[in-house]
Design an enzyme around this catalytic site. Sequence first.
Site, short mmCIF file in Angstrom:
data_model
loop_
_atom_site.label_atom_id
_atom_site.label_comp_id
_atom_site.label_asym_id
_atom_site.label_seq_id
_atom_site.Cartn_x
_atom_site.Cartn_y
_atom_site.Cartn_z
N CYS A 2 -13.87 -53.19 10.57
CA CYS A 2 -13.96 -53.23 11.99
C CYS A 2 -12.73 -52.73 12.61
O CYS A 2 -11.47 -52.92 12.13
CB CYS A 2 -14.30 -54.60 12.64
N ARG A 27 -13.20 -47.72 9.38
CA ARG A 27 -13.31 -49.14 9.00
C ARG A 27 -14.70 -49.77 9.18
O ARG A 27 -14.56 -51.08 9.03
CB ARG A 27 -12.20 -49.83 9.84
N TRP A 74 -18.29 -53.35 11.21
CA TRP A 74 -18.76 -53.56 9.95
C TRP A 74 -19.21 -55.02 9.96
O TRP A 74 -18.52 -55.87 9.89
CB TRP A 74 -17.73 -53.38 8.92
N ASN A 100 -11.93 -58.30 15.21
CA ASN A 100 -11.90 -57.79 13.69
C ASN A 100 -11.71 -59.00 12.72
O ASN A 100 -10.60 -59.87 13.11
CB ASN A 100 -10.83 -56.97 13.37
N GLY A 101 -12.57 -59.22 11.86
CA GLY A 101 -12.08 -60.22 10.85
C GLY A 101 -13.26 -61.53 11.09
O GLY A 101 -14.35 -61.23 11.57
N GLU A 482 -14.78 -45.59 -12.81
CA GLU A 482 -14.54 -45.21 -11.55
C GLU A 482 -15.63 -44.06 -11.13
O GLU A 482 -15.80 -44.10 -10.09
CB GLU A 482 -12.94 -44.52 -11.37
N LYS A 486 -18.08 -44.20 -8.05
CA LYS A 486 -18.02 -43.06 -7.15
C LYS A 486 -19.69 -42.50 -7.04
O LYS A 486 -20.07 -42.54 -5.60
CB LYS A 486 -17.25 -41.61 -7.37
N GLU A 489 -21.41 -45.31 -4.88
CA GLU A 489 -21.07 -45.88 -3.65
C GLU A 489 -21.53 -44.64 -2.67
O GLU A 489 -21.94 -45.05 -1.36
CB GLU A 489 -19.85 -46.19 -3.32
N HIS A 505 -24.47 -53.06 -28.02
CA HIS A 505 -24.67 -54.56 -27.82
C HIS A 505 -25.48 -54.78 -26.75
O HIS A 505 -25.51 -55.96 -26.21
CB HIS A 505 -23.20 -55.22 -27.76
N LYS A 604 -13.87 -48.66 4.75
CA LYS A 604 -12.70 -48.21 4.03
C LYS A 604 -11.84 -49.43 3.62
O LYS A 604 -11.05 -49.53 2.65
CB LYS A 604 -11.99 -47.05 4.86
C1 AGP Z 1 -13.12 -47.05 -3.12
O1 AGP Z 1 -14.06 -45.95 -3.42
C2 AGP Z 1 -14.01 -48.20 -2.61
N1 AGP Z 1 -14.29 -47.54 -1.48
C3 AGP Z 1 -13.09 -49.43 -2.75
O2 AGP Z 1 -13.66 -49.86 -4.00
C4 AGP Z 1 -11.77 -49.60 -2.56
O3 AGP Z 1 -11.06 -48.93 -3.68
C5 AGP Z 1 -11.26 -51.02 -2.49
O4 AGP Z 1 -12.06 -51.70 -1.56
C6 AGP Z 1 -9.84 -51.32 -2.57
O5 AGP Z 1 -9.30 -50.79 -1.31
P1 AGP Z 1 -7.85 -51.02 -1.31
O6 AGP Z 1 -7.34 -50.05 -2.29
O7 AGP Z 1 -7.36 -50.37 0.32
O8 AGP Z 1 -7.16 -52.40 -1.62
#
Ligand code: AGP
Length: 609
Positions: A2, A27, A74, A100-101, A482, A486, A489, A505, A604
Amino acid sequence: MCGIIGYVGSRPCRDLVISGLERLEYRGYDSAGLALPNGDGFTAVRAVGNLAKLKAALEDVAGDATSGLGHTRWATHGRVTHDNAHPHFDQGGAVAVVVNGIIENFSSLRRELQAEGVVFSSETDAEVIPHLLARAYEGDIVEAVQKVLPQLDGHYAFVAMHASEPQRLVGARHECPLVVGVGDGETFLASAIPAFLRETRDVMNLESGEIVILEADGVTVLNGQGPIKRTPETVDMDDDAAEKAGFETFMLKEIHEQPQALYDTLGDRLRPDGNVVLDDFGLDDAALARTERVHIVACGTSYHAGLVGRYLLEDWAGIPVHVEVASEYRYRTCLAGPGDLVIGITQSGETADTLAAMRVARERGAHVVALTNIMGSQATRDADGVLYTRAGLEIGVAATKTHTAQIMGLALLAVKLGRLRWALSGAGAADLGDELRRLPELLQQYLDSPHPAAVAEVAQRYANHRFFLYLGRHVGVPVCFEGALKLKEISYIPTEAYAAGEMKHGPIALLEEGSPVVTVATDGHVFDKVVSNIQEVRARGARVVAVATEGNEQIAEHSDDVLWVPRAQPLLSPIIAILPLQLFAYHVAQTLGLNVDQPRNLAKTVTVE
Ligand code: AGP
């Protein structure tokens, strides 16, 4: 999660609030709203969807109020609906609040208020705040906030305004971020600095537990004892980062900014003789040399950078490294202690689980360092030392440039520790230094070559598959994790990422005729083993897309498609091998017509656990 913003000044502020929200939209973007005092309460506009929806809803709304507050959400508590969007109000419509929170004890507070006859209009936890403020209000919104704060449990930041005091905003923060911008005859309050960076660079950070009162011509900060002196600092941040600079998306722009991010992260830290200087690390060389173990805690993409860092630190510095997702580390028995170095990796510096894990380790006496991209973020304030990546602001929700910059930061630390622990010779460190220095140029060559266009073409051909398996070995494993993250997400396609040796396995059972398998098969001591795994999946009808080192013609015989990358030092290959996988995910999502900068359900900055 948020984004919140408030403004008090003399300019009509509707568009200022919207422009601030645009810079906070990373956010959260499932709904948004704002409230402007109108002399008889508030004009409130809320809309489900991203900011474009709010802007459309605002077309007929007068923009002449000189104070106001806004929010981009969010969802945590309550679905994505118009009623659950912020701002929230008390029943009389006199108190407006953006939050926020999470208010953890909202259920009991809600029951208590309902028993007194309060009728709620949303399902959110946040709505208790305006009702509590209205109940406590006796003509002074600051006093009302002071009375209400002890009743709230959780981690939150909020901004409140009372309609009868429209030139005064009150903010309070408990763990979640809130920063003040001080302009000429105007003040701002927001979740993050970029929200007001176009208007002022003079910034005041607030500590957890503090209250701030904003008026056009001044800011007052209060803690439990009363007013405290706080002077604004001028920040050196680049507002251009919030523009796409000709790229169609922030993600694509940020992928292309990786050479610069690596170059800046190296900066002058790496000396010609291979010596590494890390200012702000909070440990002198003698103390760092005595480090017994390294723990790395992080989430998501930052965790994957930590997994790469383990190979570098163990190999170059000969030090045992434990890497764990912060959300698990924080609740296990923590065995870190004096003599241990704990690195919290968080590009935002705000991730709730990473901050909590760092706190746990710090309480046990470990030396805690934040590896972060954001100056002055909470992680930097909670840690004993800081190692900054210098990737510039990252807006795309899918992290790209901060990931490779994090690996660069860990590589610098590994070279430094390697020298201090005599695991690396001077010549060895100088050679590695040369390899690190080569990387920005190598990435630039890659981005300027025909390879990215080839990745786009391959991605378009594979975009309609409904499942991808990623396989790699050694440093290729975190690259697979990673790359798979990507893809899932931003394209919403299910993926599995596995150490290739584990395939037999279990995951091999997923494969059927035509299943796509992405492998990281760059040159190195496990290359032949990866090729054997490729044979095994092809024998079961899988189609293989291999990330491989330019010039290795052997791989072409074993794969259906090859995504070529330039040769790098094998342990540093994750920094280059991830690029085609970032681009692959990007082009699959684009082919599917998805919004890569604002993938569904994500934000984010994850400030709730
Ligand atoms: C990355 O593509 C993601 N959106 C997410 O996994 C991110 O890396 C994670 O939330 C950690 O964020 P930070 O590095 O700000 O702590």
